[in-house]
Write a protein that holds these residues in place. Structure first.
Motif, mmCIF file in Angstrom:
data_model
loop_
_atom_site.group_PDB
_atom_site.id
_atom_site.type_symbol
_atom_site.label_atom_id
_atom_site.label_comp_id
_atom_site.label_asym_id
_atom_site.label_seq_id
_atom_site.Cartn_x
_atom_site.Cartn_y
_atom_site.Cartn_z
ATOM 1 N N PHE A 32 39.810 39.168 42.320
ATOM 2 C CA PHE A 32 39.574 40.511 42.848
ATOM 3 C C PHE A 32 38.277 41.072 42.273
ATOM 4 O O PHE A 32 38.008 40.953 41.080
ATOM 5 N N ALA A 33 37.497 41.715 43.125
ATOM 6 C CA ALA A 33 36.264 42.363 42.677
ATOM 7 C C ALA A 33 36.573 43.728 42.074
ATOM 8 O O ALA A 33 37.659 44.292 42.288
ATOM 9 N N GLY A 56 46.004 41.746 56.652
ATOM 10 C CA GLY A 56 46.504 41.207 55.393
ATOM 11 C C GLY A 56 45.604 40.153 54.780
ATOM 12 O O GLY A 56 45.824 39.729 53.651
ATOM 13 N N GLY A 57 44.581 39.723 55.532
ATOM 14 C CA GLY A 57 43.656 38.718 55.024
ATOM 15 C C GLY A 57 42.608 39.316 54.097
ATOM 16 O O GLY A 57 42.636 40.504 53.777
ATOM 17 N N ALA A 58 41.665 38.480 53.690
ATOM 18 C CA ALA A 58 40.704 38.879 52.664
ATOM 19 C C ALA A 58 39.373 39.319 53.260
ATOM 20 O O ALA A 58 38.861 38.707 54.195
ATOM 21 N N LEU A 59 38.820 40.368 52.689
ATOM 22 C CA LEU A 59 37.417 40.736 52.881
ATOM 23 C C LEU A 59 36.735 40.436 51.552
ATOM 24 O O LEU A 59 37.125 40.989 50.519
ATOM 25 N N ILE A 60 35.747 39.535 51.562
ATOM 26 C CA ILE A 60 35.162 39.058 50.304
ATOM 27 C C ILE A 60 33.662 39.328 50.266
ATOM 28 O O ILE A 60 33.021 39.573 51.286
ATOM 29 N N ASN A 61 33.112 39.260 49.039
ATOM 30 C CA ASN A 61 31.667 39.382 48.850
ATOM 31 C C ASN A 61 31.050 37.993 48.715
ATOM 32 O O ASN A 61 31.731 36.971 48.859
ATOM 33 N N LEU A 62 29.744 37.937 48.431
ATOM 34 C CA LEU A 62 29.046 36.651 48.347
ATOM 35 C C LEU A 62 29.435 35.846 47.112
ATOM 36 O O LEU A 62 29.085 34.671 47.001
ATOM 37 N N GLN A 63 30.155 36.470 46.171
ATOM 38 C CA GLN A 63 30.645 35.749 45.000
ATOM 39 C C GLN A 63 32.049 35.175 45.246
ATOM 40 O O GLN A 63 32.635 34.559 44.361
ATOM 41 N N GLY A 64 32.581 35.383 46.447
ATOM 42 C CA GLY A 64 33.921 34.893 46.760
ATOM 43 C C GLY A 64 35.030 35.780 46.226
ATOM 44 O O GLY A 64 36.203 35.408 46.272
ATOM 45 N N VAL A 86 37.501 39.110 46.305
ATOM 46 C CA VAL A 86 38.113 39.954 47.326
ATOM 47 C C VAL A 86 37.746 41.410 47.058
ATOM 48 O O VAL A 86 38.026 41.946 45.986
ATOM 49 N N ILE A 87 37.115 42.051 48.049
ATOM 50 C CA ILE A 87 36.752 43.470 47.916
ATOM 51 C C ILE A 87 37.696 44.357 48.731
ATOM 52 O O ILE A 87 37.674 45.585 48.576
ATOM 53 N N GLY A 88 38.525 43.747 49.589
ATOM 54 C CA GLY A 88 39.462 44.537 50.364
ATOM 55 C C GLY A 88 40.489 43.655 51.057
ATOM 56 O O GLY A 88 40.270 42.467 51.277
ATOM 57 N N ILE A 89 41.639 44.270 51.398
ATOM 58 C CA ILE A 89 42.671 43.607 52.187
ATOM 59 C C ILE A 89 42.586 44.182 53.600
ATOM 60 O O ILE A 89 42.795 45.382 53.808
#
Length: 382
Positions: free
Chosen positions: A162-163, A230-238, A240-243
């Motif tokens: 998690f971010a 329910g899936g992942a929203l991610i940044n360039l570091q992999g 998770v920044i949001g559900i």
């Protein structure tokens, strides 16, 4: 003897040879420079203008970063099947996505949306390799649209990171991983940016087509489709920044999707994992917006002054609840809490759930028989 024309031709040839020699040297330097750059040797070029080659390299690096981020996190993103009872037996009622976020001994935990698992009699998790495993619902929360499932940790290859919510910025790259349209397109990836932070979206919890709550979300233009929930929203570091939770589905709207940010997700899933519910301050009353009560009733039966058009009507009180102990009565109209104006039930909930804590003593202003009355109420856990 050499005539004058031959002399001129000789001089021109020498000049041409010199010119080609200089041009060849420049080309040679360019080739050597290019080779050095590709070997990682830094060469300083005195120019303030970016080159096309630099732009292409930056683009390539960003694309590589996206690929690495997806590879880093995709195994932690799963499919979820909602199985419900029917007259014909059990059947699949819907699909969504989830994110494996924790492994603890023999157990692993998956976060998803409340609306993905709502009404399920059974839940099934589909891992990134296609394997299906049974899942147990630990708890869910309709206010934040979050739920936590538990599966056997022996099936887990990857746990998502998690971010920090404070590190998320508007304009940064955002990547979705999920299963749009069920498992037909499992592991689909879309890319965009974070379009906005701290958005508040009205949510209808009881189906009366009126907002009961406002969910805090971040906005993205990365495509979120049915099944991505329910899936992942991610940044360039992999990280998770949001559900992923929802999108605006209108013909005139494009690229407006919403994801639940980590500052909301983390405390909620901690409560759901440990106790199956989110502990929030509790008053022990059933309420209705004053705006939904006919004006004639407000003035004739409740004797509410004509200039009071806001607040919530107390319709019922639980015996032994904080409201009962504070002396609240049926048909009281709550107009303020701690001096803050109460416009609606949603407004009251926002104060209780976002600004108050269990055990707090709060001052409530009510209108009773046309007169303002103040009372102290100690909030408890439900």
């Amino acid at each position: 003897m050499i005539n004058e024309n031959e002399k001129k031709n000789t001089r021109n040839y020498k000049r041409s040879g010199l010119a080609f020699g200089v041009l060849g040297a420049i080309v040679a330097v360019f080739v050597v420079t290019t080779l050095f750059q590709w070997k990682g040797i830094s060469i300083s070029i005195n120019t303030d203008e970016p080159t096309a080659q630099a732009d292409e390299l930056n683009f390539g690096q960003k694309q590589e970063a996206v690929t690495q981020a997806v590879e880093e996190t995709s195994k932690a993103v799963v499919g979820i099947t909602n199985i419900q009872e029917s007259r014909q037996g059990t059947q699949k009622a819907g699909n969504g996505s989830g994110v494996i976020y924790k492994e603890d001994g023999n157990d692993a935990f998956v976060v998803t949306n409340h609306h993905v698992i709502e009404g399920a009699s059974e839940l099934e998790v589909i891992l990134s390799d296609g394997k299906k495993v049974k899942a147990e619902l630990k708890g869910s929360d309709p206010f934040t649209d979050l739920a936590v499932l538990q599966i056997d940790s022996e099936h887990v290859d990857k746990v998502a990171d998690f971010a920090d919510a404070n590190d998320v910025e508007v304009g940064q790259t955002a990547i979705t991983i999920g299963n749009p349209l069920g498992m037909e397109f499992a592991g689909s990836v879309t890319k965009g940016i974070v379009s906005g932070l701290n958005r508040n979206i009205p949510v209808d919890l009881n189906g009366d087509k009126k907002p009961d709550w406002q969910t805090e979300v971040l906005q993205t233009d990365a495509a979120i489709n049915p099944g991505n929930s329910g899936g992942a929203l991610i940044n360039l570091q992999g990280e998770v920044i949001g559900i992923n939770s929802m999108k605006i589905a209108k013909a005139e709207v494009e690229g407006i999707g919403f994801s639940i940010p980590m500052n909301v997700v983390k405390p909620v899933i901690k409560d759901l994992e440990s106790s199956g519910k989110v502990e929030r301050p509790y008053m022990g009353v059933s309420l209705q917006d004053v705006s939904q009560v006919p004006g004639s009733v407000l003035q004739r039966e409740l004797n509410l002054p004509a200039d009071i058009s806001h607040g919530v009507l107390v319709q019922g009180i639980e015996q032994g609840s904080p409201a009962h102990q504070a002396g609240l009565e049926k048909y009281d109209v709550i107009t303020a809490i701690e001096g803050n104006k109460v416009d609606s039930l949603m407004n009251l909930r926002q104060f209780l759930y976002n600004k108050a804590n269990i055990g707090d003593n709060i001052e409530i202003t009510v209108y009773r028989n046309g007169e303002p009355v103040k009372t102290e109420l100690e909030l408890s856990a439900q």
